[in-house]
Motif scaffolding. Structure first.
Motif, PDB file in Angstrom:
ATOM      1  N   GLY A  71       1.089  -1.259   0.148  1.00  0.00           N
ATOM      2  CA  GLY A  71      -0.008   0.342   0.067  1.00  0.00           C
ATOM      3  C   GLY A  71       0.675   1.094   0.084  1.00  0.00           C
ATOM      4  N   ASN A  72       1.897   1.017   0.560  1.00  0.00           N
ATOM      5  CA  ASN A  72       3.134   2.393   0.741  1.00  0.00           C
ATOM      6  C   ASN A  72       4.395   2.191  -0.422  1.00  0.00           C
ATOM      7  N   GLY A  73       4.407   1.086  -0.096  1.00  0.00           N
ATOM      8  CA  GLY A  73       6.013   0.790  -0.680  1.00  0.00           C
ATOM      9  C   GLY A  73       7.311   0.977   0.470  1.00  0.00           C
ATOM     10  N   ALA A  74       6.935   0.987   1.648  1.00  0.00           N
ATOM     11  CA  ALA A  74       7.740   1.303   2.547  1.00  0.00           C
ATOM     12  C   ALA A  74       8.386   0.751   3.002  1.00  0.00           C
ATOM     13  N   GLU A  75      10.186   0.999   3.549  1.00  0.00           N
ATOM     14  CA  GLU A  75      11.052   0.373   4.462  1.00  0.00           C
ATOM     15  C   GLU A  75      11.120   1.002   4.925  1.00  0.00           C
ATOM     16  N   TRP A  76      10.171  -0.035   6.256  1.00  0.00           N
ATOM     17  CA  TRP A  76      10.616   0.935   7.942  1.00  0.00           C
ATOM     18  C   TRP A  76      11.087   1.464   8.804  1.00  0.00           C
ATOM     19  N   PRO A  77      11.234   1.637   9.236  1.00  0.00           N
ATOM     20  CA  PRO A  77      12.627   2.002  10.170  1.00  0.00           C
ATOM     21  C   PRO A  77      12.288   0.903  11.386  1.00  0.00           C
ATOM     22  N   ASN A  78      14.109   0.423  11.875  1.00  0.00           N
ATOM     23  CA  ASN A  78      13.783  -1.032  12.069  1.00  0.00           C
ATOM     24  C   ASN A  78      15.465  -0.676  12.828  1.00  0.00           C
ATOM     25  N   ALA A  79      16.007  -1.794  13.426  1.00  0.00           N
ATOM     26  CA  ALA A  79      17.648  -1.706  14.433  1.00  0.00           C
ATOM     27  C   ALA A  79      18.232  -1.125  13.758  1.00  0.00           C
ATOM     28  N   ASP A  80      18.756  -1.436  12.703  1.00  0.00           N
ATOM     29  CA  ASP A  80      19.805  -1.136  11.458  1.00  0.00           C
ATOM     30  C   ASP A  80      19.633   0.405  11.010  1.00  0.00           C
ATOM     31  N   THR A  81      18.488   1.341  11.607  1.00  0.00           N
ATOM     32  CA  THR A  81      18.293   2.747  10.840  1.00  0.00           C
ATOM     33  C   THR A  81      18.518   3.850  11.723  1.00  0.00           C
TER      34      THR A  81
END
Length: 340
Positions: free
Chosen positions: A79-89
């Motif tokens: 729906g958004n094509g997102a790479e969501w924030p996570n421990a690596d970012t």
């Protein structure tokens, strides 16, 4: 607790927040030992006072994505094509060297920069335009609860928190990660976990690109857990923007995002957009179905399909309020989440 209308009737902020015993260790004593008397006192014109080591070369924020674990996973969200924030970012940037500190850093000098510290303690701010950058904050595992990781006290504004890790102990409660009793606050690229009640508690500010996840259960918290808590509307002339965060409450109460109208202060001027969220009871409490909320915009968010049995993705949204918008919110599978 919260009434059926969505009004939260128990979240009255105390007029005073208690000092922890660590407050006896002032920034002057703490930093004087290493020749960095910069939390208070005079600073030559044109320079920002700094607490901590000088910065190493600052790499650009990483762009890789990983699956938050444990808990609902943003992998494959549509729906958004997102790479969501996570421990690596999020959190302290790679390559930054941290200096160990213990106790409370008590900031009284406006414009102070606190950076490059591995802190066993907390930060209390009674000054304007303070920056906390590339700092790891943990609370002691004995000696009583910690009420916050970072506190901006009432009457002060302009706090910026970026690339910070706040990690609550499993043995001793850290109630809140960031507690804002003052004006504008900006929180970005930060990783907050292990709190017992609220990862971020504020009525206004900019919260973006953070990873808020995995609270710890403590019986005294009474299951009252929100990764982001909003009570009432922002101060005059301000608004709250919550954008592009991963917000996961792996406990059964209360919510990932909790927006609650106070008795005499309905929620208003809040933009909650393009976040991945999951967990809690209802994952999102949306201001109050029968409360006179206004300018509450909730759009383009992705909800985990892992929902507590008997609950759902969201509840208590006033679709008739002036300027209120519920648009293009999706399940992780891509199905539309209807107006609650």
């Amino acid at each position: 607790m919260m009434s059926g209308s969505g009004v939260y009737r128990g979240a009255v902020r105390p007029s005073r927040v208690p000092f922890r015993p660590a407050a006896l260790l002032s920034a002057t004593l703490l930093l004087g030992a290493v020749g960095l008397l910069t939390a208070c006192g005079d600073e030559p014109e044109g320079r920002q006072p700094q607490v901590g080591a000088p910065p190493a070369a600052t790499p650009s924020p990483p762009t890789t994505s990983a699956t938050p674990s444990p808990g609902p996973s943003p992998t494959g969200a549509t729906g958004n094509g997102a790479e969501w924030p996570n421990a690596d970012t999020t959190g302290v940037e790679p390559g930054v060297r941290l200096t160990k500190r213990t106790g409370q850093i008590f900031v009284k000098k406006s414009g102070t920069v606190i950076q490059n510290i591995d802190l066993l303690g907390d930060v209390r701010i009674e000054a304007n335009n303070v920056t906390v950058r590339n700092v790891r904050i943990r609370n002691p595992s004995s000696g009583g609860p910690t009420y916050w990781g970072i506190l901006q006290w009432e009457g002060y504004k302009g706090l910026v928190v970026e690339h910070v890790d706040i990690i609550g102990s499993t043995k001793e409660e850290m109630t809140k990660g960031i507690d804002n009793l003052g004006g504008m606050v900006t929180v970005r690229y930060s990783d907050i976990s292990g709190i017992s009640k609220k990862a971020i508690d504020t009525q206004h500010g900019l919260i973006e690109n953070n990873y808020l996840h995995d609270p710890h259960h403590f019986p005294q918290a009474d299951g009252e857990v929100d990764m982001i808590r909003v009570t009432g509307g922002p101060a005059k002339g301000l608004k709250l923007v919550v954008r592009n965060n991963t917000i996961i409450n792996t406990l059964g109460g209360t919510a990932a995002m909790g927006i609650y109208s106070d008795t005499n202060n309905p929620c208003h001027d809040i933009l909650f957009e393009h976040n991945f969220l999951g967990g809690g009871g209802y994952t999102l409490y949306a201001g109050g179905q029968d409360d006179p909320t206004y300018n509450l915009v909730i759009k383009d968010n992705v909800f985990s399909t892992k929902v507590k049995p008997g609950f759902g993705p969201a509840i208590f949204f006033n679709g008739k309020g002036r300027g209120n918008v519920w648009r293009n919110n999706k399940w992780q599978s891509g199905r539309t989440v209807p107006v609650p």
